[in-house]
Design a protein around this motif. Structure first.
Motif, PDB file in Angstrom:
ATOM      1  N   ALA A  43       6.275   2.683  -8.401  1.00 37.35           N
ATOM      2  CA  ALA A  43       4.823   2.512  -8.590  1.00 37.35           C
ATOM      3  C   ALA A  43       4.421   1.057  -8.379  1.00 37.35           C
ATOM      4  O   ALA A  43       3.365   0.770  -7.796  1.00 37.35           O
ATOM      5  CB  ALA A  43       4.419   2.993  -9.988  1.00 37.35           C
ATOM      6  N   ILE A  44       5.260   0.134  -8.826  1.00 38.17           N
ATOM      7  CA  ILE A  44       4.967  -1.295  -8.641  1.00 38.17           C
ATOM      8  C   ILE A  44       5.044  -1.661  -7.160  1.00 38.17           C
ATOM      9  O   ILE A  44       4.182  -2.388  -6.638  1.00 38.17           O
ATOM     10  CB  ILE A  44       5.921  -2.147  -9.501  1.00 38.17           C
ATOM     11  CG1 ILE A  44       5.566  -1.974 -10.983  1.00 38.17           C
ATOM     12  CG2 ILE A  44       5.888  -3.624  -9.081  1.00 38.17           C
ATOM     13  CD1 ILE A  44       6.622  -2.477 -11.931  1.00 38.17           C
ATOM     14  N   ALA A  45       6.052  -1.145  -6.471  1.00 39.16           N
ATOM     15  CA  ALA A  45       6.174  -1.418  -5.034  1.00 39.16           C
ATOM     16  C   ALA A  45       4.933  -0.911  -4.298  1.00 39.16           C
ATOM     17  O   ALA A  45       4.368  -1.603  -3.439  1.00 39.16           O
ATOM     18  CB  ALA A  45       7.437  -0.757  -4.485  1.00 39.16           C
ATOM     19  N   ARG A  46       4.489   0.289  -4.644  1.00 34.67           N
ATOM     20  CA  ARG A  46       3.295   0.858  -4.007  1.00 34.67           C
ATOM     21  C   ARG A  46       2.055   0.017  -4.296  1.00 34.67           C
ATOM     22  O   ARG A  46       1.281  -0.309  -3.387  1.00 34.67           O
ATOM     23  CB  ARG A  46       3.090   2.295  -4.502  1.00 34.67           C
ATOM     24  CG  ARG A  46       1.851   2.940  -3.933  1.00 34.67           C
ATOM     25  CD  ARG A  46       1.671   4.358  -4.449  1.00 34.67           C
ATOM     26  NE  ARG A  46       0.391   4.892  -4.012  1.00 34.67           N
ATOM     27  CZ  ARG A  46      -0.112   6.055  -4.416  1.00 34.67           C
ATOM     28  NH1 ARG A  46       0.566   6.811  -5.264  1.00 34.67           N
ATOM     29  NH2 ARG A  46      -1.276   6.465  -3.981  1.00 34.67           N
ATOM     30  N   ALA A  47       1.878  -0.346  -5.570  1.00 32.83           N
ATOM     31  CA  ALA A  47       0.686  -1.118  -5.950  1.00 32.83           C
ATOM     32  C   ALA A  47       0.693  -2.492  -5.289  1.00 32.83           C
ATOM     33  O   ALA A  47      -0.363  -2.995  -4.883  1.00 32.83           O
ATOM     34  CB  ALA A  47       0.619  -1.253  -7.473  1.00 32.83           C
ATOM     35  N   ALA A  48       1.874  -3.104  -5.167  1.00 31.84           N
ATOM     36  CA  ALA A  48       1.959  -4.422  -4.528  1.00 31.84           C
ATOM     37  C   ALA A  48       1.604  -4.324  -3.053  1.00 31.84           C
ATOM     38  O   ALA A  48       0.897  -5.174  -2.508  1.00 31.84           O
ATOM     39  CB  ALA A  48       3.362  -5.003  -4.710  1.00 31.84           C
ATOM     40  N   GLN A  49       2.101  -3.255  -2.406  1.00 33.31           N
ATOM     41  CA  GLN A  49       1.793  -3.067  -0.985  1.00 33.31           C
ATOM     42  C   GLN A  49       0.285  -2.852  -0.804  1.00 33.31           C
ATOM     43  O   GLN A  49      -0.322  -3.421   0.106  1.00 33.31           O
ATOM     44  CB  GLN A  49       2.600  -1.879  -0.441  1.00 33.31           C
ATOM     45  CG  GLN A  49       2.627  -1.773   1.080  1.00 33.31           C
ATOM     46  CD  GLN A  49       1.354  -1.163   1.639  1.00 33.31           C
ATOM     47  OE1 GLN A  49       0.740  -0.303   1.012  1.00 33.31           O
ATOM     48  NE2 GLN A  49       0.965  -1.623   2.831  1.00 33.31           N
ATOM     49  N   GLU A  50      -0.300  -2.058  -1.689  1.00 37.83           N
ATOM     50  CA  GLU A  50      -1.749  -1.809  -1.606  1.00 37.83           C
ATOM     51  C   GLU A  50      -2.555  -3.076  -1.875  1.00 37.83           C
ATOM     52  O   GLU A  50      -3.698  -3.186  -1.423  1.00 37.83           O
ATOM     53  CB  GLU A  50      -2.144  -0.701  -2.593  1.00 37.83           C
ATOM     54  CG  GLU A  50      -1.641   0.663  -2.164  1.00 37.83           C
ATOM     55  CD  GLU A  50      -1.795   1.741  -3.229  1.00 37.83           C
ATOM     56  OE1 GLU A  50      -1.595   2.916  -2.891  1.00 37.83           O
ATOM     57  OE2 GLU A  50      -2.101   1.405  -4.395  1.00 37.83           O
ATOM     58  N   ALA A  51      -1.949  -4.003  -2.630  1.00 39.41           N
ATOM     59  CA  ALA A  51      -2.624  -5.272  -2.923  1.00 39.41           C
ATOM     60  C   ALA A  51      -2.372  -6.310  -1.840  1.00 39.41           C
ATOM     61  O   ALA A  51      -2.695  -7.483  -2.024  1.00 39.41           O
ATOM     62  CB  ALA A  51      -2.182  -5.800  -4.286  1.00 39.41           C
ATOM     63  N   GLY A  52      -1.761  -5.886  -0.732  1.00 42.32           N
ATOM     64  CA  GLY A  52      -1.643  -6.769   0.424  1.00 42.32           C
ATOM     65  C   GLY A  52      -0.305  -7.449   0.608  1.00 42.32           C
ATOM     66  O   GLY A  52      -0.118  -8.197   1.574  1.00 42.32           O
ATOM     67  N   ALA A  53       0.644  -7.203  -0.306  1.00 40.86           N
ATOM     68  CA  ALA A  53       1.949  -7.867  -0.191  1.00 40.86           C
ATOM     69  C   ALA A  53       2.833  -7.161   0.823  1.00 40.86           C
ATOM     70  O   ALA A  53       2.711  -5.951   1.046  1.00 40.86           O
ATOM     71  CB  ALA A  53       2.655  -7.888  -1.550  1.00 40.86           C
ATOM     72  N   PRO A  67       7.255   4.552  -0.922  1.00 50.93           N
ATOM     73  CA  PRO A  67       5.816   4.271  -0.758  1.00 50.93           C
ATOM     74  C   PRO A  67       5.523   3.825   0.674  1.00 50.93           C
ATOM     75  O   PRO A  67       6.349   3.199   1.336  1.00 50.93           O
ATOM     76  CB  PRO A  67       5.556   3.139  -1.758  1.00 50.93           C
ATOM     77  CG  PRO A  67       6.686   3.202  -2.735  1.00 50.93           C
ATOM     78  CD  PRO A  67       7.856   3.716  -1.970  1.00 50.93           C
ATOM     79  N   ARG A  68       4.321   4.159   1.126  1.00 45.74           N
ATOM     80  CA  ARG A  68       3.881   3.852   2.483  1.00 45.74           C
ATOM     81  C   ARG A  68       3.995   2.355   2.785  1.00 45.74           C
ATOM     82  O   ARG A  68       3.626   1.522   1.952  1.00 45.74           O
ATOM     83  CB  ARG A  68       2.421   4.295   2.592  1.00 45.74           C
ATOM     84  CG  ARG A  68       1.743   4.021   3.896  1.00 45.74           C
ATOM     85  CD  ARG A  68       0.258   4.341   3.737  1.00 45.74           C
ATOM     86  NE  ARG A  68       0.031   5.783   3.674  1.00 45.74           N
ATOM     87  CZ  ARG A  68      -0.332   6.526   4.732  1.00 45.74           C
ATOM     88  NH1 ARG A  68      -0.507   5.953   5.904  1.00 45.74           N
ATOM     89  NH2 ARG A  68      -0.528   7.805   4.605  1.00 45.74           N
ATOM     90  N   ASN A  69       4.537   2.042   3.968  1.00 46.48           N
ATOM     91  CA  ASN A  69       4.626   0.659   4.460  1.00 46.48           C
ATOM     92  C   ASN A  69       5.462  -0.260   3.578  1.00 46.48           C
ATOM     93  O   ASN A  69       5.260  -1.472   3.550  1.00 46.48           O
ATOM     94  CB  ASN A  69       3.240   0.043   4.652  1.00 46.48           C
ATOM     95  CG  ASN A  69       2.491   0.702   5.802  1.00 46.48           C
ATOM     96  OD1 ASN A  69       3.118   1.145   6.763  1.00 46.48           O
ATOM     97  ND2 ASN A  69       1.186   0.788   5.690  1.00 46.48           N
ATOM     98  N   VAL A  70       6.393   0.349   2.836  1.00 40.69           N
ATOM     99  CA  VAL A  70       7.334  -0.428   2.032  1.00 40.69           C
ATOM    100  C   VAL A  70       8.711  -0.326   2.676  1.00 40.69           C
ATOM    101  O   VAL A  70       9.137   0.758   3.077  1.00 40.69           O
ATOM    102  CB  VAL A  70       7.373   0.105   0.583  1.00 40.69           C
ATOM    103  CG1 VAL A  70       8.597  -0.416  -0.176  1.00 40.69           C
ATOM    104  CG2 VAL A  70       6.087  -0.269  -0.155  1.00 40.69           C
TER     105      VAL A  70
END
Ligand code: CTP
Ligand code: CA
Length: 223
Positions: A43-53, A67-70
Motif C-alpha cells: 500500500a505504501i509503494a502504491r501511494a508513493a507511486q501515486e504521489a509522483g515517486a 502496484p502499477r508502475n512500481v
C-alpha cells in the motif's frame, strides 16, 4: 483530475520499500517464515507511486499484485533482501522498511531434503543472526549525510510506546512507525503510531490504503 486527488508530494523522489516476510531455507522443501502479508508495504509503494515517486519494491514471498508502475524485485531470504536493497539504494533517497525480516536463519541449509531416520534423534535447528537491513542502510554514509531518509516499522505485542521509542534510537532512523502486532498481520486496516525526535502521534484506525496515503504525506513533510 488525478493530480487534484493525489498531490505529487513525492515528485522527483525515489523510494525503496521492503515488504513481506522473508523465507529462510532449512532444506530444498522446508523453511522458516512468518505471517506478514506484505499489505502495508505494498500500500505504501502504491501511494508513493501515486504521489509522483519512482518506487522500487523489494518483496519477500507474498500473494499480492504489484502496484502499477512500481519496479518489483522478488527475494526469499534476508540476505537476498539486503543484497537487493544495497544494489538499488544507491539511486534512492527514501527507504521505507516494512518487511518482517527473519531475525535468525538456520545455521546451515541442507542441499538434499532431510529424511526421517528412525535410527537417529529428530533433527535440531541451530540459528545464526540475520543482517539488519534497516540498521545497515541507516548507518550508511548517504543516510548519515542526509541524502537518504530512512523510515522503520515496528510491530510490538506490548509496551508499544516504550519499545518503539527505544527502537527508533537504536536503529538510528528519524521516523519509526509502530503498530500493535501481530494482530494486524494480514488485516486490511491498522492503527499507526509515528515516532520521531519530537515524540509520537497516532494515525487512527483506517484501511492500510488510507494510512499509506497519510504516511506518504508525513514523510514528504519531513524531507
Ligand atoms: N529490520 C530489518 N532487518 C532485520 C530486522 C528488522 O530491516 N534483520 C527492520 C524491519 O523491516 C523494521 C525494523 O527493522 O523496519 C524493526 O524491525 P523489528 O523486527 O521490529 O526490530 P528488531 O530490531 O528485529 O527487534 P525485535 O524483533 O527484537 O523487536
Ligand atoms: Ca525482528
Amino acid at each position: 483530475l488525478i493530480s487534484f486527488f493525489t498531490p505529487n508530494v513525492l515528485a522527483g523522489h525515489h523510494m525503496l520499500v521492503t515488504a513481506g516476510p522473508t523465507f529462510e531455507a532449512i532444506d530444498p522443501v522446508r523453511g522458516i517464515t512468518n505471517r506478514s502479508s506484505g499489505k502495508m508495504g505494498f500500500a505504501i509503494a502504491r501511494a508513493a507511486q501515486e504521489a509522483g515517486a519512482k518506487v522500487t519494491l523489494i518483496s519477500g514471498p507474498v500473494a499480492l499484485e504489484t502496484p502499477r508502475n512500481v519496479q518489483r524485485i522478488n527475494v526469499q531470504s534476508a540476505q537476498q533482501m539486503l543484497d537487493a536493497a544495497q544494489e538499488h539504494i544507491t539511486s534512492a533517497n527514501i527507504l521505507v522498511a516494512t518487511a518482517a525480516v527473519a531475525d535468525w536463519r538456520p545455521a546451515t541449509t541442507a542441499t538434499e531434503k532431510i529424511k526421517k531416520n528412525p535410527q537417529e534423534a529428530v533433527p535440531a535447528l541451530h540459528f545464526v543472526e540475520n543482517p539488519d537491513i534497516l540498521a545497515t542502510l541507516a548507518q550508511s554514509p548517504r543516510a548519515q549525510s542526509g541524502q537518504l531518509y530512512c523510515v522503520g516499522f515496528a510491530a510490538e505485542s506490548q509496551n508499544l510506546v516504550e519499545f518503539a521509542t527505544a527502537k527508533r534510537v537504536r536503529k538510528g532512523v528519524p521516523l519509526l512507525v509502530g503498530n500493535i502486532g501481530p494482530s494486524t498481520f494480514g488485516q486490511d486496516d491498522n492503527v499507526l503510531v509515528l515516532f520521531d525526535e519530537h515524540g509520537h502521534h497516532t494515525l487512527p484506525r483506517a484501511s492500510k490504503r488510507t494510512l499509506a496515503k497519510q504516511l506518504i504525506r508525513e514523510i514528504a513533510q519531513r524531507l
